[in-house]
Motif scaffolding. Sequence first.
Motif, mmCIF file in Angstrom:
data_model
loop_
_atom_site.group_PDB
_atom_site.id
_atom_site.type_symbol
_atom_site.label_atom_id
_atom_site.label_comp_id
_atom_site.label_asym_id
_atom_site.label_seq_id
_atom_site.Cartn_x
_atom_site.Cartn_y
_atom_site.Cartn_z
ATOM 1 N N ALA A 65 0.833 -1.206 0.000
ATOM 2 C CA ALA A 65 0.000 0.000 0.000
ATOM 3 C C ALA A 65 0.865 1.252 0.000
ATOM 4 N N GLN A 66 1.989 1.199 0.711
ATOM 5 C CA GLN A 66 2.894 2.338 0.734
ATOM 6 C C GLN A 66 3.483 2.596 -0.648
ATOM 7 N N VAL A 67 3.809 1.517 -1.377
ATOM 8 C CA VAL A 67 4.338 1.654 -2.735
ATOM 9 C C VAL A 67 3.297 2.287 -3.646
ATOM 10 N N LEU A 68 2.038 1.866 -3.531
ATOM 11 C CA LEU A 68 0.982 2.428 -4.366
ATOM 12 C C LEU A 68 0.775 3.912 -4.067
ATOM 13 N N ARG A 69 0.914 4.298 -2.825
ATOM 14 C CA ARG A 69 0.809 5.721 -2.490
ATOM 15 C C ARG A 69 1.994 6.492 -3.070
ATOM 16 N N GLU A 70 3.172 5.871 -3.046
ATOM 17 C CA GLU A 70 4.351 6.514 -3.632
ATOM 18 C C GLU A 70 4.163 6.714 -5.125
ATOM 19 N N VAL A 71 3.570 5.705 -5.774
ATOM 20 C CA VAL A 71 3.317 5.795 -7.213
ATOM 21 C C VAL A 71 2.447 7.009 -7.523
ATOM 22 N N ALA A 72 1.371 7.170 -6.770
ATOM 23 C CA ALA A 72 0.480 8.310 -6.984
ATOM 24 C C ALA A 72 1.189 9.620 -6.687
ATOM 25 N N HIS A 73 1.987 9.638 -5.636
ATOM 26 C CA HIS A 73 2.701 10.855 -5.247
ATOM 27 C C HIS A 73 3.695 11.284 -6.315
ATOM 28 N N ARG A 74 4.277 10.317 -7.022
ATOM 29 C CA ARG A 74 5.279 10.634 -8.044
ATOM 30 C C ARG A 74 4.649 11.025 -9.368
ATOM 31 N N GLY A 75 3.341 11.025 -9.429
ATOM 32 C CA GLY A 75 2.669 11.565 -10.604
ATOM 33 C C GLY A 75 2.225 10.555 -11.636
ATOM 34 N N CYS A 76 2.303 9.268 -11.328
ATOM 35 C CA CYS A 76 1.830 8.248 -12.264
ATOM 36 C C CYS A 76 0.310 8.194 -12.216
ATOM 37 N N GLN A 77 -0.319 8.417 -13.364
ATOM 38 C CA GLN A 77 -1.780 8.482 -13.415
ATOM 39 C C GLN A 77 -2.434 7.132 -13.659
ATOM 40 N N ARG A 78 -1.682 6.175 -14.120
ATOM 41 C CA ARG A 78 -2.211 4.837 -14.420
ATOM 42 C C ARG A 78 -1.355 3.798 -13.698
ATOM 43 N N THR A 79 -1.993 2.864 -13.017
ATOM 44 C CA THR A 79 -1.247 1.859 -12.260
ATOM 45 C C THR A 79 -1.760 0.460 -12.561
ATOM 46 N N VAL A 80 -0.816 -0.428 -12.874
ATOM 47 C CA VAL A 80 -1.111 -1.843 -13.077
ATOM 48 C C VAL A 80 -0.431 -2.618 -11.959
ATOM 49 N N LEU A 81 -1.171 -3.528 -11.355
ATOM 50 C CA LEU A 81 -0.654 -4.290 -10.220
ATOM 51 C C LEU A 81 -0.511 -5.760 -10.581
ATOM 52 N N LEU A 97 -6.888 2.767 -4.031
ATOM 53 C CA LEU A 97 -5.606 3.458 -4.164
ATOM 54 C C LEU A 97 -5.276 3.801 -5.614
ATOM 55 N N GLY A 98 -6.219 3.556 -6.519
ATOM 56 C CA GLY A 98 -6.046 4.001 -7.892
ATOM 57 C C GLY A 98 -5.602 2.959 -8.884
ATOM 58 N N VAL A 99 -5.515 1.691 -8.477
ATOM 59 C CA VAL A 99 -5.115 0.634 -9.410
ATOM 60 C C VAL A 99 -6.245 0.394 -10.412
ATOM 61 N N SER A 100 -5.910 0.412 -11.693
ATOM 62 C CA SER A 100 -6.933 0.210 -12.725
ATOM 63 C C SER A 100 -6.842 -1.145 -13.390
#
Length: 215
Positions: A65-81, A97-100
């Motif tokens: 979850a911390q990594v996913l928050r870091e991803v959003a904080h760094r400006g990545c608008q699309r996330t694949v998990l 947390l924004g995973v699509s």
Amino acid sequence: MTEQRIPVWVKALDPLSQFGLVHTLRVRPEVCLLSDDELDVLVSRRTAPPVVALVAVDALDTGAAQVLREVAHRGCQRTVLIGGAIDDDALLGAVDLGVSGVLRRADATPDRVVRLVQAAATNDGSLPPMLLGRLLGNVTRLPVQRSTQSGQSVLSDRETQVLRLVADGKDTQEIARTLSYSERTVKNVLHDVTSRLQLRNRSHAVAYALRQGFI
């Protein structure tokens, strides 16, 4: 005309997964891998294409979850998990947390990873049918940001039709064919819904529609 390569930033919790994903994607012509510094430069450009973050974890725990928050904080608008164990609570948390797009580690062949990255790049992220079914089965537990403006929480007939087909697991092309729309129209409908109702992605939009009784 050569198709533009998709900028991808890989982030894994263990060095072996990081190496494996980078090694796999480096030879794929569809994507362009970014280093940490290149990511920062690209997201600072307003005209740059959206970066897809490819995150690999064993399980969706506190560290993930911390990594996913870091991803959003760094400006990545699309996330694949890509995950090993994905239970119901973890899936709900990932969507929130924004995973699509989600792919089980056991199913993560190079072609499937690239297809999911391509879907996320066009805002067509998807969940495996079984995981989507579990998400919808637990929809009442998913937090939703409702619009405060009068009338904006109501979906039109066209929006309802599109979201119902998304809930059935259909992709953009299949929805367009079923409703005799163009793919651009389907994408515009989904974009309008997510933007107007402050939802993260199409999975979150389906959850909203079910929770509110629209579909």
